[in-house]
Every structure is written in structure tokens, then in C-alpha cells.
Write a protein that holds these residues in place. Structure first.
Motif: not given
Ligand code: ZN
Lengths: 599, 417
Positions: A337, A350, A352-353, A366-368
Motif C-alpha cells: 500500500c 488510504c 495507511h501504507s 486498507c483501501n489499496t
Molecule cells: Zn492501505
């Protein structure tokens, strides 16, 4: 002189005999040939009194009474039997105007001159007592006993529904009913009308010329005894329902709680609501009109079943399951992400990553990850159309985009667009990225709170569900309602639920849903935010508990309350806590929710 | 001696008449009992609250009176006929001043809890008076105007009855026209009377202008047919004028003299009423009660229409409804047959009798009973206007049963002489 006119004796006797012969012919016609007088005589002296059986009572799952009957009296009129009466006296007794009186008589005449119609509905015991003294003065009027519904705890208005006078269209459809009869109009009252109404009885009585009952006909040989309607036990837990309504006070939205192992609805709250006792008795139509025209609160609208919302992040759970079932990913699949899912120049952000596996993706919503999972799912075939259709079949199997058609009144189907819809919309040129926002519960997809609660029940059951319904037993508590006893496979292998559940557990303990943690109950939950183009987003939370022995699956949506973790999650967890422990230890949380008011 | 006396008592009295009388009275009492029957009440013959027990007392009194009438000398009637008549006229006049009003008619004298209607006895007195008038020597002016005087004899009590607002009883006196006919009144007069009735009906049913038109057309047609018989032309014109005058009289009487309920009753019988709940309600209920009886009836005490008060005046004027409902066509037939047997028997006995007084009196009795039968049954089956007069011997009412008992047993006694 005498002998002169003696022959007149014969004339006199002859004329007399001719007269009497005419009479005898006339009598023969009246008594032997013309049968209409016999019918008239029956109509005159025989009155069929319909005995309305009391409607069945409705209990909750723990035998506490939700709906019972109260005595009421209807003033009936048979237009053909009316004689002159003191209209002023009757108007004063009933407290109506002369115009109203004439209007009602006219209506009754139009319905039938011979059959009784309701003239004044649902008089109280006191009014009836007052009228009864004078009734002899108003030939053609009589009083019929009725029962009125009463709701001791005034909860679950939407689900219980209400009864009302039958309308013309229904009257034509079913010959069981007569004008003025009551019929279930919504909720359980409607869907179980045939069980609840019982069987009408009939009493044949002799009445005199003033319509006063003089006794039974043939000692009641031709009477039919009325059979009381069957009692119902509904799946609702009255205490939980009451608690849910209390939590939702001063908020708009709904709570749906389902027992996953049976599909029984434990509580179903939609606020703003109304007191079901308002739709009973003389004030019914006035109150009904007021409720109907309340365009601000729309209290008659059952949000839990009819309102459709973009499901938001909780929909990711369904997509995670479908992606696994279609083998586009497994629990160990890691997507990186980068703070968002990029489609050309457009980014779905998103918060977060980092590299993320399925469990972590659920935990941090998590959208990704879910955009990619959805893209991969629908792009897994030769064409997008085929791929989308496979996904759509799955989502339908999970209960979206369709009605359950159980005993719940007026469900909405929600929206899961068809292939044709997208073909039309994008002129046949679309791909997974065109519709990728559906992967995170946005875009074209819409669902009802009931469908979301059912998804949670499927997850709790790891792969199957029973159609959500509200009636547990009919007639006797030992006679379970088997109509919805069929186990329905959701089309997802049970092992695919584990990473999803795992992620949801983490969301409670260390993720987005910490507000839903309850000491002593392992909770499984997912926050969400339903996008609202008209104002603040709706706060969404879906959960079940306890994790390894799920007793209750809950979905909560609070309109305009923002992110799911702040309002919906505590409410859902309070519901679970109350249902399982029957007490609330987290009084601080409870207090905050009760004091919270969202307009 | 004793046996001889006994023979005088029993031999000559006509057993047919006595048997029919007893039968009618018994049927009457049972019908009254049925129409006031209430399964919840206890039976008591001497509880004067109950119509049937009051009637029982009247029947006992009537039968006692009948025995007395058979025992006393029959010659007094002819000797004292005019005094009995004058006394009765005085009595009914006094009712006008001292009487009690019951259901619209000031025709009653109250004695304790019983009410007497003297007009019932006037019928008897008038019959006696007529018999005496016809059979005894008359003055020249009386001989010349014999019909005028006879009409005066019946018009006096009839007029008083009208003043008492008792139209039904007033009409009864006109039943003596049967007697007049038998005693030689011109047929044309009787026919004239019949055409008066027709004109009466037409005037109310249509209106006075149509009626006059119909009479005029009728006379023109009659004149064309009989135009060779010129000698009767003046008489015919006179009759024509009289009829036209009668049209206006009826029109005036109908609109100005009759009370609204009487007007309604007449309207109803003539099909004029448009209000279904108005005056024809009673008549309709009466027909329903009789019509629902069927061939054999619903059985004794099983009538619903009479018992549940659908039929008005069910034990007095409309008592025939109870018989029709509970005994059906068979019962109706039996009642009519009994009455016709009674009437024809009286006529035959009268004709056979050598005493003119007895014969004329007998015709008077037959006329009155027949008229009551005709009107009373006719109104319950909708063939004649609703005119409140009782069915002899059967209807509830002390004066009625006493009056008719006297009427009949005086004849039985006279017939025996
Ligand atoms: Zn994410």
C-alpha cells in the motif's frame, strides 16, 4: 215487502262470497306462491351478529407480552332498519356534527342498506356505557364488541406493525372481510394476518322491530363459535429491543441484531420511530396523518429494511471472501500500500501504507488492498463482463442486491448493478478500474442494514445463513415457525473466513474498532463509513461475538455521525454486551452514547 | 214443568251459531296469548297486566252475559228498541265530553283499569232501531221518506264517531246499506254508492281534475250509447253534478279534515306513499307476517314477526297477522270459513224467520260482522285502506267482544222466539 226482495238474499250472499274468494286468492298468493315475504321475515327478525375473535397475542422470545387486546365498542348501523330518531340527541351523545352524521349514514347506505356498517369506531367503555342507556331510541343502531391492539412497552413499532380498517381494494380481494373489519397493515400484523385474525364467529339472534336483541335463534343451533387468532412468539428480545431504541434515541439510523445460528432477528431498531399505541383507537387516522407528513423525521420509514446506503468499509469483508473463493488471493497474499490505489491520474487514498496481507488489510481497512483485490477478482476472466458477473453472483449469494422475502415488511433490495447497467453506462467499454470503488463499498453499490447484519451472520457462521426473520413460533411456543428453517449456503468455503475473522478481531484489539472491545467477550468487528453526499458521513459498525461461539451479529448505522469507530462501534458493542451479559459494565461508554444527540 | 222449561231454553237456540261463536272466541284468546307470549314470563290467567288474562276475564264476562241474554225475555228488544238506541246515542255523545283519549280517538270511558268503548254497543242499538223502524207502522212522512229516515238513524252515531275521531267505527254504520238493499232500496242507489267509492279512490290517487275528466268522458260515452233514452237525461245530469261535487268534497276533506296519519294510511293503500319507512311500513310488516306463514304456518307460538313487534296493533286490529303467520294459509282459510258460516247462517235463519223484526235485525248483525271481516282482513293483506276496526270475537278488547256477543246472542234469542 219481504217476499218481494227475497231473491236479494242470494245476491247478498253471492257478493259476500265473491269478496271472500278474492281474499282467499290474495292470501294464497301471499302465503303460498310469493316466497319473498318469507325472506323479508327472516331479514326482519333474524340478525346475523358477527363475533369478532380476539386477535392473537404477540410475545417476544422470552414470553414477555408485546401486543395484547383491549376491549372497545363499535357503534354499527343497518341503514334499512333506521326509523325516525332524534338526530340532535345522537349527535350530542357521540359529539359529532349533523353534517358528519349525515355523511356517515350516506357512506353506510352506499356500502349496503342491509348489512351493518361501522358508524362510530372504537368507543371507550365509558362512552359505550353512556350510549347504551339511550340505544333503544335509535332503532337501526347496535353496538358490536371489538378489540383494539395495545402495546404495553411501546417498542418495535416498525416490526410489529399496526392494524387498521380494511380498505375497499382489500375488501374486494378477500371475502372473509366486511367493511369496518380490521386487517394487519404492516409488520407482523400484516405478514401473519391469517394466523393472527383467527376465525370469525356468527350468532343468529332474533331482534324486534326496534332492533333490540330478543334472544338466540333456534337455541343457537346455527351459531358459529369464533376462534381466537393464534398467538405468536417473535424472535425479538424485548429487553434488547428496548435497550437498542434507548441507545438510538436522538439519533437517526438503525440497529439490526441477528442470532447467526438461526437467522432470528434479536432486535431491529429504526429511529426516529413512533409509539405503536398512537396507531390505535379513535385518534389513529389523525396520528397516522401526522406521522406520515413528518418529512423531517419520517418516523414511519423503517430504515433497517428500506433505507439503502453505500455500505462503506464493511463491504470489504465480502470482497475479501469473494477474492479468496475465486483464488485471486489467499491469506498470505501481500499487496504493497503506497497510501492509495492509483488509476491513471486518479488516486483512491488510504490512510495507511506499507506491505499488507489480508489480515492486516482487514485490521486497518486498507483501501489499496481491497481495490486491488476487487480489480483482480473482476478481471480474472476473458472479459470484464464475465468477471463482473461471477463477482455479482457471489455478492448475491451473500445476500446483497435482493430481498429475503421473509416475514419482514417492505424490504428494499439495495443496489448491485447488473452487467447490462455498466455496459449501458460506459458504452460497453469498462474494466475493473472503472468500477473499482465498489471494492471498498462505494460507487454504485448500496445495501440495507439488514443485508449487512446478515453478512455478519454469514461470517459468524463461516459460510451459511438462515434467512433473517422475526417470528419464532406460531400458536404455541412448541410449534416453531419452520418457514425459514432452510440453511442457505453463501458460496464461500469456510476456511476463507478465518483470515477475515482474524483481521476483524485485531481491528477490535489493536485496529480501527477499539471502541467496541468488551471485557470477557472476544469481539469480531469492522468499522465503516458510509459516504453521504448530503452531509456528514454515516457511522457504520458491523460485529459479532463471541468469536468462537457467535451468539449475536450486529450491524449499526448512525446517520451523519462520521467515522464508524466513534458512534456506531460503541453502540454495537453495547448491544452485544447487553445481550450476552444482561448488564453493562462500560457505563462510561453507555453514558456517552445516551447523551449523544445527532441531528 | 221443569223439563218443559228446559226444552224452551235449549231446543230453539241455534247450536251452529253458538259453536262457531265459541270457536272464534277460543281461537281469539289463543292468538292473543301467542302475540303477547314471552317464554320468560310465568303464565297467569288473572294477572291483569297481561293482555291475555284481561281478555280471559272479558271472555268470561261475555259468556255470562250471553247466558243472561238467552234467559231474559226477547220481546223487550222490539218494545224498547228506540229507547236503547236513544240511550246509546246519549252515551256516545257524553263520551265526547267526558271520554278519555286513547291513540288519537276520544272514544273511551275509563272504569278502573278497564276502558270501555261505547260505540261498540251503538252498533247493536242501531241494528235494533233499524229493525224496529222497518217493521212497524210509520207516519205518512216516514213512509214517503223511508230511506231518508233510515239514513238518519245510521248517520247520527256515525257522525258522533267521526267527532270522536274514530273514522273506522263511523264507517261500520254504513254497512247497514246491505240491510237497506235487502229491504228494497233501489239498486241504482247502491250502484251510486259504489261509484262514490270509486270517485273517492280516483280523487286521491290521481287528482281532482283527472277524476272530473274521467267522469265526464264516462258520462259522454254512456250518453252516446244510450242516446235514444231521452227521458233519463235530467237524472243523469243530476248524478253527474253530484259526482263532480263529491270530487271537490273529497278533495277538501282529504286535505283539510283528515289528520296526517289518516291521510298517510289512505295514501299508502292507494299506492301513493313514497316514503318506504312511513305509513306503508306497518302494512308491509303485516303482509310479511302473513306471507311468511306459508301453507301450514310456523306453528303456534313460533311466529317471529308478530312476537317481535314488527306488526303494529298485533293483538287488536292486526290480529289476523298472528293467525296468518302461525297457522298459515290453512289457518286463514279456517277463519274466513268460520266467519262466512256464521254470517250465512244468520242470513238463512233471518230469511226463514216469520218475524220481520228478527229478520231485519239479523241482517243488521250479518252486515256489521261482514263489514268488520271485510275491512279487517282486507287491510292486513293490503286490499283495503288501513282502517282501525277489530276482527269480531278474535281481536283483543273488552268492548268489542262484549258488543259482538250482545249482537249475536240477542239474535239467537230472537231467532228462538
Ligand atoms: Zn492501505
Amino acid at each position: 215487502m219481504s217476499s218481494l226482495y227475497q231473491q236479494r238474499k242470494n245476491v247478498i250472499i253471492l257478493v259476500m262470497i265473491v269478496f271472500m274468494a278474492v281474499y282467499i286468492i290474495r292470501l294464497f298468493y301471499l302465503q303460498v306462491i310469493d316466497d319473498s315475504y318469507k325472506d323479508d321475515a327472516m331479514r326482519n327478525a333474524l340478525r346475523e351478529v358477527i363475533v369478532h375473535p380476539p386477535r392473537g397475542l404477540i410475545y417476544d422470545r422470552n414470553d414477555s407480552l408485546l401486543v395484547f387486546n383491549e376491549a372497545a365498542y363499535d357503534l354499527m348501523v343497518v341503514p334499512k332498519e333506521l326509523h325516525d330518531f332524534d338526530t340532535v340527541d345522537l349527535c350530542n351523545t357521540l359529539d359529532i356534527t349533523k353534517e358528519e352524521l349525515l355523511k356517515r349514514l350516506d357512506k353506510a347506505r352506499k356500502y349496503s342498506p342491509l348489512l351493518p356498517s361501522v358508524f362510530e369506531q372504537q368507543m371507550s367503555k365509558e362512552d359505550y356505557g353512556y350510549l347504551q342507556e339511550k340505544l333503544y331510541k335509535f332503532p337501526g343502531f347496535f353496538v358490536q364488541n371489538r378489540t383494539l391492539r395495545s402495546y404495553p412497552s411501546a417498542i418495535a413499532a416498525h416490526i410489529l406493525g399496526y392494524v387498521g380498517e380494511i380498505n375497499d381494494a382489500q375488501l374486494k380481494k378477500d371475502s372473509y372481510y366486511q367493511m369496518g373489519d380490521y386487517i394487519g397493515i404492516s409488520g407482523i400484523e400484516k405478514s401473519y394476518e391469517e394466523e393472527l385474525r383467527g376465525v370469525k364467529g356468527r350468532r343468529m339472534v332474533l331482534v324486534d322491530v326496534h332492533s333490540r336483541v330478543q334472544g338466540s335463534y333456534k337455541n343457537g343451533e346455527e351459531d358459529i363459535v369464533a376462534r381466537q387468532g393464534s398467538n405468536l412468539w417473535c424472535t425479538i428480545d424485548a429487553q434488547l429491543q428496548k435497550y437498542g431504541e434507548k441507545l438510538m434515541a436522538n439519533k437517526r439510523g438503525s440497529i439490526v441484531a441477528i442470532e447467526p445460528s438461526t437467522g432470528e432477528i434479536l432486535c431491529i431498531v429504526s429511529t426516529p420511530s413512533y409509539d405503536p399505541n398512537l396507531l390505535v383507537g379513535k385518534q389513529r387516522s389523525k396520528n397516522y396523518t401526522a406521522l406520515l407528513h413528518d418529512s423531517v423525521n419520517v418516523p414511519l420509514f423503517n430504515r433497517a429494511l428500506k433505507a439503502i446506503y453505500p455500505p462503506g468499509s464493511t463491504f470489504k469483508l465480502a470482497n475479501g471472501l469473494i477474492a479468496q473463493q475465486e483464488k485471486v488471493l489467499n491469506r498470505n497474499t501481500i499487496y504493497n500500500c503506497g497510501g492509495g490505489y492509483r488509476i491513471g491520474s486518479h488516486v483512491i487514498g488510504c490512510h495507511h501504507s506499507g506491505p499488507t496481507d489480508l489480515i492486516a488489510a482487514v485490521r486497518s481497512s486498507c483501501n489499496t488492498y481491497f481495490c486491488r483485490a476487487f480489480y483482480n477478482t473482476v478481471s480474472n476472466c476473458r472479459t470484464i463482463q464475465e468477471g463482473y458477473q461471477i463477482w455479482k453472483n457471489h455478492i448475491n449469494q451473500l445476500g446483497f442486491g435482493q430481498c429475503f422475502n421473509t416475514d419482514l415488511p417492505y424490504e428494499s433490495k439495495g443496489i448491485i448493478p447488473s452487467v447490462e447497467y455498466f455496459n449501458r453506462k460506459y458504452n460497453g467499454s469498462w474494466n475493473g478500474n472503472t468500477i473499482v470503488s465498489m471494492g471498498i463499498g462505494q460507487g454504485e453499490v448500496c445495501s440495507t442494514p439488514l443485508q449487512m447484519a446478515n453478512l455478519l451472520a454469514i461470517i459468524a457462521n463461516r459460510g451459511y445463513y438462515y434467512k433473517p426473520h422475526v417470528v419464532k413460533a406460531i400458536g404455541s411456543k412448541n410449534n416453531p415457525n419452520r418457514r425459514y428453517a432452510q440453511k442457505i449456503d453463501a458460496g464461500i468455503n469456510s476456511e476463507y473466513f478465518e483470515p477475515i475473522i482474524e483481521g476483524m478481531k485485531l481491528a477490535i484489539t489493536s485496529g480501527t474498532a477499539r471502541a467496541a472491545a468488551i471485557e470477557g467477550i472476544e469481539m469480531v468487528g469492522k468499522t465503516g463509513t458510509a459516504q453521504n453526499p448530503h452531509g456528514n458521513d454515516h457511522s457504520v459498525f458491523a460485529c459479532f461475538g463471541p468469536a468462537d461461539n457467535p451468539q449475536i451479529a450486529v450491524f449499526v448505522l448512525v446517520e451523519n455521525a462520521g467515522w464508524g469507530g466513534t458512534v456506531a462501534a460503541p453502540i454495537a458493542s453495547l448491544i452485544v454486551e447487553y445481550y450476552i451479559n444482561r448488564e453493562i459494565k462500560r457505563t462510561e461508554v453507555e453514558k456517552r452514547i445516551l447523551e449523544l444527540s445527532i441531528k | 214443568m221443569l223439563t218443559e222449561k228446559k226444552q224452551i231454553l235449549s231446543k230453539g237456540f241455534d247450536t251452529y251459531l253458538i259453536v262457531i261463536y265459541v270457536l272464534l272466541v277460543i281461537i281469539g284468546w289463543f292468538t292473543i296469548y301467542s302475540s303477547s307470549y314471552d317464554a320468560n314470563d310465568s303464565f297467569s290467567l288473572f294477572n291483569t297486566d297481561k293482555a291475555y288474562s284481561r281478555q280471559f276475564i272479558w271472555i268470561l264476562v261475555s259468556m255470562a252475559l250471553a247466558v243472561v241474554l238467552l234467559l231474559i225475555d226477547g220481546r223487550i228488544y222490539q218494545n224498547y228498541a228506540q229507547y236503547i238506541y236513544y240511550a246509546c246515542v246519549l252515551l256516545i255523545v257524553s263520551v265526547l265530553f267526558f271520554g278519555t283519549e286513547i291513540s288519537g280517538a276520544k272514544a273511551w270511558i275509563k272504569i278502573g283499569s278497564f276502558s270501555i268503548q261505547p260505540i261498540e254497543f251503538a252498533k247493536f242499538a242501531t241494528a235494533l232501531m233499524l229493525a224496529k223502524f222497518f217493521c212497524e207502522g210509520k207516519t205518512t212522512s216516514e213512509k214517503k221518506n223511508i230511506w231518508l229516515f233510515s239514513f238518519i238513524i245510521i248517520l247520527v252515531p256515525a257522525a258522533i264517531a267521526i267527532l270522536q275521531k274514530d273514522t273506522g267505527s263511523a264507517l261500520v254504520f254504513f254497512s247497514f246499506i246491505i240491510l237497506f238493499y235487502r229491504e228494497g232500496m233501489n239498486e241504482n242507489v247502491v250502484l251510486f254508492g259504489a261509484s262514490l267509492i270509486l270517485v273517492f279512490v280516483l280523487t286521491i290517487c290521481l287528482n281532482e281534475l283527472y277524476t272530473i275528466a274521467i267522469i265526464t268522458v264516462g258520462f259522454i260515452v254512456a250518453w252516446i250509447i244510450n242516446r235514444n233514452q231521452k227521458k233519463k237525461i235530467i237524472r243523469n245530469i243530476l248524478v253527474y253534478v253530484l259526482l263532480i261535487g263529491f270530487v271537490f268534497a273529497v278533495n277538501f276533506a282529504y286535505n283539510s279534515i283528515l289528520q296526517s296519519h289518516q291521510r298517510q294510511r289512505i295514501d299508502t293503500i292507494l299506492g301513493q306513499s313514497i316514503d318506504p319507512k312511513g305509513a306503508d311500513f306497518n302494512l308491509n310488516q303485516s303482509k310479511i307476517a302473513i306471507g311468511s306463514g306459508g301453507f301450514f304456518g310456523k306453528g303456534y307460538l313460533n311466529g317471529t314477526q308478530t312476537k317481535l313487534n314488527f306488526v303494529p296493533e298485533q293483538s287488536t286490529d292486526f290480529i289476523f297477522c298472528g293467525i296468518g303467520e302461525e297457522w298459515g294459509f290453512v289457518g286463514s282459510l279456517v277463519i274466513i270459513a268460520l266467519f262466512m258460516a256464521l254470517i250465512i247462517r244468520i242470513i238463512i235463519l233471518s230469511e226463514r224467520h216469520r218475524n220481520v223484526f228478527t229478520r231485519i235485525y239479523g241482517y243488521g248483525v250479518a252486515s256489521i260482522i261482514f263489514f268488520h271481516l271485510l275491512i279487517n282482513i282486507g287491510m292486513t293483506i293490503g286490499l283495503v285502506p288501513v282502517i282501525g276496526i277489530p276482527l269480531p270475537y278474535i281481536s283483543y278488547g273488552g268492548s268489542s267482544i262484549l258488543g259482538f256477543t250482545i249482537l249475536l246472542f240477542v239474535f239467537i234469542k230472537l231467532n228462538d222466539a
